[in-house]
Design a protein around this motif. Structure first.
Motif, PDB file in Angstrom:
ATOM      1  N   CYS A  75      -0.414  -7.077  -2.379  1.00 26.14           N
ATOM      2  CA  CYS A  75      -0.403  -5.684  -2.804  1.00 26.14           C
ATOM      3  C   CYS A  75       0.435  -5.525  -4.074  1.00 26.14           C
ATOM      4  N   THR A  76      -0.074  -4.768  -5.022  1.00 29.77           N
ATOM      5  CA  THR A  76       0.688  -4.524  -6.245  1.00 29.77           C
ATOM      6  C   THR A  76       1.231  -3.093  -6.288  1.00 29.77           C
ATOM      7  N   GLY A  77       1.094  -2.399  -5.179  1.00 29.52           N
ATOM      8  CA  GLY A  77       1.792  -1.129  -5.023  1.00 29.52           C
ATOM      9  C   GLY A  77       1.178   0.087  -5.677  1.00 29.52           C
ATOM     10  N   CYS A  78      -0.163   0.183  -5.669  1.00 27.94           N
ATOM     11  CA  CYS A  78      -0.777   1.349  -6.314  1.00 27.94           C
ATOM     12  C   CYS A  78      -0.631   2.604  -5.470  1.00 27.94           C
ATOM     13  N   GLY A  79      -0.409   2.415  -4.176  1.00 27.07           N
ATOM     14  CA  GLY A  79      -0.171   3.578  -3.327  1.00 27.07           C
ATOM     15  C   GLY A  79      -1.340   4.013  -2.462  1.00 27.07           C
ATOM     16  N   VAL A  80      -2.543   3.515  -2.736  1.00 28.17           N
ATOM     17  CA  VAL A  80      -3.710   3.970  -1.974  1.00 28.17           C
ATOM     18  C   VAL A  80      -3.593   3.636  -0.492  1.00 28.17           C
ATOM     19  N   CYS A  81      -3.259   2.368  -0.218  1.00 28.55           N
ATOM     20  CA  CYS A  81      -3.310   1.937   1.184  1.00 28.55           C
ATOM     21  C   CYS A  81      -2.295   2.670   2.060  1.00 28.55           C
ATOM     22  N   PRO A  82      -1.002   2.664   1.689  1.00 26.25           N
ATOM     23  CA  PRO A  82      -0.070   3.419   2.532  1.00 26.25           C
ATOM     24  C   PRO A  82      -0.358   4.916   2.495  1.00 26.25           C
ATOM     25  N   ASN A 139      -7.298  -2.913   2.183  1.00 29.50           N
ATOM     26  CA  ASN A 139      -8.412  -3.740   1.721  1.00 29.50           C
ATOM     27  C   ASN A 139      -9.017  -4.398   2.948  1.00 29.50           C
ATOM     28  N   CYS A 192      -5.121  -7.452  -6.462  1.00 32.75           N
ATOM     29  CA  CYS A 192      -4.395  -7.102  -5.248  1.00 32.75           C
ATOM     30  C   CYS A 192      -5.013  -7.674  -3.979  1.00 32.75           C
ATOM     31  N   ARG A 214     -10.734   2.745  -4.897  1.00 34.47           N
ATOM     32  CA  ARG A 214      -9.858   1.908  -4.076  1.00 34.47           C
ATOM     33  C   ARG A 214      -9.727   2.457  -2.672  1.00 34.47           C
ATOM     34  N   PRO A 215      -9.435   1.698  -1.650  1.00 28.90           N
ATOM     35  CA  PRO A 215      -9.276   0.257  -1.668  1.00 28.90           C
ATOM     36  C   PRO A 215     -10.616  -0.463  -1.556  1.00 28.90           C
TER      37      PRO A 215
HETATM   38  S1  SF4 Z   1      -2.128  -0.257  -2.093  1.00 25.58           S
HETATM   39 FE1  SF4 Z   1      -4.024  -1.295  -1.502  1.00 25.58          FE
HETATM   40  S2  SF4 Z   1      -5.409  -0.968  -3.247  1.00 25.58           S
HETATM   41 FE2  SF4 Z   1      -3.320  -0.473  -3.956  1.00 25.58          FE
HETATM   42  S3  SF4 Z   1      -2.594  -2.365  -4.855  1.00 25.58           S
HETATM   43 FE3  SF4 Z   1      -1.898  -2.381  -2.713  1.00 25.58          FE
HETATM   44  S4  SF4 Z   1      -3.557  -3.486  -1.655  1.00 25.58           S
HETATM   45 FE4  SF4 Z   1      -4.386  -2.908  -3.651  1.00 25.58          FE
END
Ligand code: SF4
Lengths: 612, 220
Positions: free
Chosen positions: A594-601, A607, A590, A278-279
């Motif tokens: 965003c479903t909040g997995c934490g990767v992006c922030p 994405n 996502c 991810r992402p």
């Molecule tokens: S943080 Fe990024 S990768 Fe994770 S769920 Fe949200 S959009 Fe998807």
């Protein structure tokens, strides 16, 4: 020096000598002082099919002062010949012994290749344990998906790369060079490496255990980061080999592999790749077209595969396929998608690329019942599959292959039987579409055993015991008995058990791997070479129980062996997903939000979708 | 179809590339032609194949100074240009060195080929000539060949049209490709002489019709 005459005599005797000769078209001219060997712990045909190896090879070729070569694990016949002749493991390019390289980098693609890492080090005359290696020996590093829990191999590896290697590989080489110039100690090198983001040096962490065998603490040495976070690259304009090696002998994926995106947004709960890559990052259509052109011209291949974790999800996939077919179809180039999602759109895509030659189509519903598909968050409904099958059969396809897993969390016998029912429904649809007198409809069902993987919502789960897996296989076989048009293939549960042990193992397993290798285990992923018996003996000798690793449910509080290795996806998100799995709640793709997995922030990324 | 050309190309197979199989060679040549940008012709059908034909499969482990292949192109080209463009796309160990336009109406390369000549080096044997003579004096020399668990006996003597010792460590060998003698490997003849082949090179392919010099009208 290699005795040419002796080598020649050996090549004349072994099966598939072309594995060992190198000299492939596009091999870069060699120059430079620092020699890096990319080592793939399997045979040539397998290793040469690995995209990551090609990308890193390219990246290092571009680097000044560096010579990059490859080494693969010699097959049993060659191994015997080399041992007899006292020839060490050699690189493919210059036939130089592994021990003469400055850096040896292993790709860890699957757990069952771990004994081959030892095998290659030993044949390469490199001390197996990191602690035994001195300034005179190569630096031994590793990367690849299994690097996200390298603990079972920890004592054998000097450093491990987490995540994408395009940039960090260069940083490692630079670090090595400046260490060399300083003439400092090996400890000094390991410490400097640990300062590079994404580089994990196992020997700088001390692991202690509770009396019940679980981990008490993982403590870094002073000045060493407590967690190591994976590396990511911006895929737009990222280095991609334009000039790759064209093997003489047939390899597993003997075609141009063009990566069109990295990452996946679907969030299937069993899937490790879905987390660690991810992402989602899509390459622009323009960049893909330009790369396709160069790759086809430079290799002469007549097949182009658009690779990624789920290529039909690429935003502009229809336009891209049409453009490729339009441009290269006349030149006899075929385009393929390695995986299709289960919908009618996928059939339209398949039709673009397989106008005439309608071989089989493959889909992966993964579970037989809707309930269980919700548990694993596989967003495929029965209607999807049936209507997709309908579309496929009525446009001329005759064979459909379906992938399933057994042993998934919460699975009941009804869920297993549902696999058979689903396969029969697909077959019925096929026969209906094909009409009378047009037989030949084939449905293949391929069933693997679920292996809980680190960094997934199922990382805490127990794997079904081998007996239970075998029972479920029998159940399924019984349900499909007598239906000749459906053929069933499955994996041996022993291999899946070992995979489950090693994938979530801790450092103590290094001893087991060592004993197994000493007892002759290697090429464990090759069924004819796999000796479960030897592995069981190795566990007993080390006083470890495979069930502790494979078949035990972990608690939320337990320190997992890979907790200090961060994929960017938060553990709290994984736990939440696990809870949702148990209550049968789906989590959306996502892409849609965003479903909040934490990767992006967490990693300061997002994405990104394809431009024209 | 517009007027195309068939070009016969002579190329070598040397060094470690003697270890690639016939199928590997086929793929390698097809890719080299594609890289060269020459407009190669394809077969019709579901699995189109580039129209490249080889004179005869070279056994794995045998080098060659003159293999032959026919390449069919969709447009007219001079042989020298084809050779030049292929040369740029092939390793030295597979370098093409001669070419000729095949006259219209000439048959397939495989149908023209009748035999091949080899040079073999062995460990020196004092009475090599005597051993050869004794071998040639036999009516048949049957040699077992395993294939898929079945053993077939080939008559090596019948397939051999010439066998001569040169000094104590070299042999010249001509093998015929007649249907009954298909695929006898030079190594098998050497082994049947109770000799160990150290190095084998194919030096010529013989046949009727317009093969390439110095094979023109070669008779074996
Ligand atoms: S943080 Fe990024 S990768 Fe994770 S769920 Fe949200 S959009 Fe998807």
């Amino acid at each position: 020096m290699l005795d040419k005459k002796q080598w020649d005599a050996i090549l004349a005797r072994v099966e598939k000598p072309a594995r060992y000769i190198g000299g492939e078209w596009n091999q870069p001219p060699k120059e430079g002082k620092l020699a890096v060997c990319l080592a793939f712990p399997d045979v040539y045909e397998v290793g040469m099919s690995h995209l990551g190896l090609k990308i890193l090879y390219h990246v290092l070729t571009q680097k000044e002062n560096v010579v990059v070569e490859r080494a693969f694990c010699p097959w049993i016949d060659m191994e015997e010949e080399m041992k007899k002749a006292k020839i060490p493991l050699l690189s493919v390019e210059s036939h130089r012994p592994l021990s003469e390289f400055q850096i040896v980098g292993f790709t860890l693609q699957y757990e069952l290749s771990y004994t081959n890492v030892l095998q290659m080090l030993a044949l390469g005359e490199i001390p197996l344990y990191s602690a035994e290696r001195t300034e005179k020996h190569p630096l031994v590093i590793a990367g690849g998906p299994c690097a996200f829990n390298p603990e079972p191999l920890a004592p054998f590896l000097d450093a491990v790369v987490l995540g994408e290697g395009e940039e960090v590989m260069g940083e490692i080489v630079d670090c090595y060079e400046s260490w060399q110039n300083k003439g400092a100690s090996r400890d000094n090198l390991l410490r400097s490496l640990a300062e590079i983001p994404g580089v994990y040096v196992p020997s700088l962490y001390k692991v202690s255990y509770n009396t019940d065998g679980t981990i008490r603490a993982v403590e870094p040495e002073e000045g060493v980061p407590g967690t190591v976070t994976k590396r990511l690259v911006d895929l737009a304009g990222a280095p991609y080999p334009e000039n790759w090696l064209v093997p003489y002998t047939e390899i597993v994926h003997d075609r141009v592999m063009l990566e069109i995106m990295r990452g996946c947004t679907r969030g299937c709960r069993f899937c490790q790749a879905g987390t660690i890559y991810r992402p989602l990052r899509e390459k622009s259509q323009k960049e893909i077209m330009a790369l396709a052109d160069k790759l086809l011209k430079n290799t002469g291949y007549d097949e182009l595969s658009l690779t990624s974790l789920s290529s039909s999800d690429y935003s502009r996939i229809a336009e891209l396929l049409a453009a490729l077919v339009d441009k290269y179809g006349e030149m006899g180039v075929s385009v393929s998608l390695p995986s299709l999602r289960t919908d009618k759109f996928a059939i339209e895509l398949a039709q673009t690329i397989e106008k005439v030659r309608k071989t089989g189509l493959t889909f992966a519903p993964e579970a037989g019942s809707q309930r269980l598909r919700d548990v694993i968050n596989k967003g495929v409904t029965e209607e999807d599959l049936i209507s997709t099958a309908q579309a496929a059969f009525s446009t001329g396809w005759r064979r459909i292959k379906l992938y399933f897993m057994i042993g998934l969390p919460t699975e009941t016998d009804d869920d297993v039987l549902a696999i058979a029912q689903l396969a029969k429904k697909v077959l019925a649809v096929g026969r209906e579409c094909a009409g009378k007198g047009k037989g030949g409809i084939q449905v293949s069902v391929s069933v693997s055993s679920f292996v809980p993987k680190p960094h997934t919502p199922f990382q805490w789960e127990a794997q079904d015991t081998m007996e239970e897996l075998a029972r479920k296989q029998e159940l399924l076989k019984g349900a499909l008995a007598g239906t000749r048009a459906i053929n069933l293939a499955w994996h041996q549960p022993e291999g899946s058990l070992l995979e489950a042990v090693l994938s979530r193992g801790d450092r103590r397993l290094a001893e087991v791997i060592m004993y197994a290798w000493q007892a002759g285990c290697h090429f464990d992923s090759w069924q004819e070479q796999f000796s479960f018996d030897s592995w069981q003996k190795a566990f007993r000798k080390a006083g470890l129980d495979p069930a502790f690793y494979a078949n035990r449910k972990r608690s939320k509080e337990e320190i997992l062996p890979w907790d200090h290795l961060h994929s960017g996806v938060n553990k709290s998100f994984l736990w939440r997903e696990r809870q949702r799995a148990y209550s049968g709640q789906r989590t959306e793709d996502c892409r849609l939000g965003c479903t909040g997995c934490g990767v992006c922030p967490g990693l300061g990324v997002s994405n990104s979708f394809a431009q024209e | 179809m517009e007027r195309g050309t068939r070009i016969r190309v002579k190329f070598v197979k040397r060094g470690e590339l003697k270890y690639i199989s016939h199928l590997d060679l086929l793929r390698t040549m097809e890719r080299a032609v594609r890289r060269s940008g020459l407009p190669i012709a394809y077969t019709e059908g579901f699995h189109p194949h580039a129209k490249i034909q080889f004179a005869s499969a070279l056994p794995v482990g045998v080098e060659s100074t003159g293999e032959l292949m026919d390449i069919e192109l969709k447009e007219e080209f001079s042989a020298s240009e084809v050779v030049q463009r292929l040369k740029e796309q092939l390793p030295k160990a597979l370098a093409p060195h001669e070419g000729a336009v095949v006259p219209e109406g000439e048959g397939k390369l495989t149908s023209l080929v009748q035999g091949a000549g080899y040079l073999v080096r062995v460990e020196p044997v004092a009475d090599l000539a005597g051993r050869v003579e004794a071998w040639l004096g036999k009516d048949t020399v049957l040699w077992p060949r395993q294939r898929k668990g079945k053993v077939r006996h080939l008559d090596l003597r019948k397939a051999t049209t010439k066998l001569a010792a040169c000094g104590t460590d070299q042999l010249e060998l001509f093998l015929s490709f007649s249907p009954e003698a298909t695929n006898v490997r030079p190594q098998e003849v050497i082994l049947s002489l109770e000799l160990e082949p150290l190095f084998v090179v194919r030096t010529a392919i013989f046949g009727e019709g317009v093969l390439l010099a110095p094979l023109k009208k070669g008779k074996n």
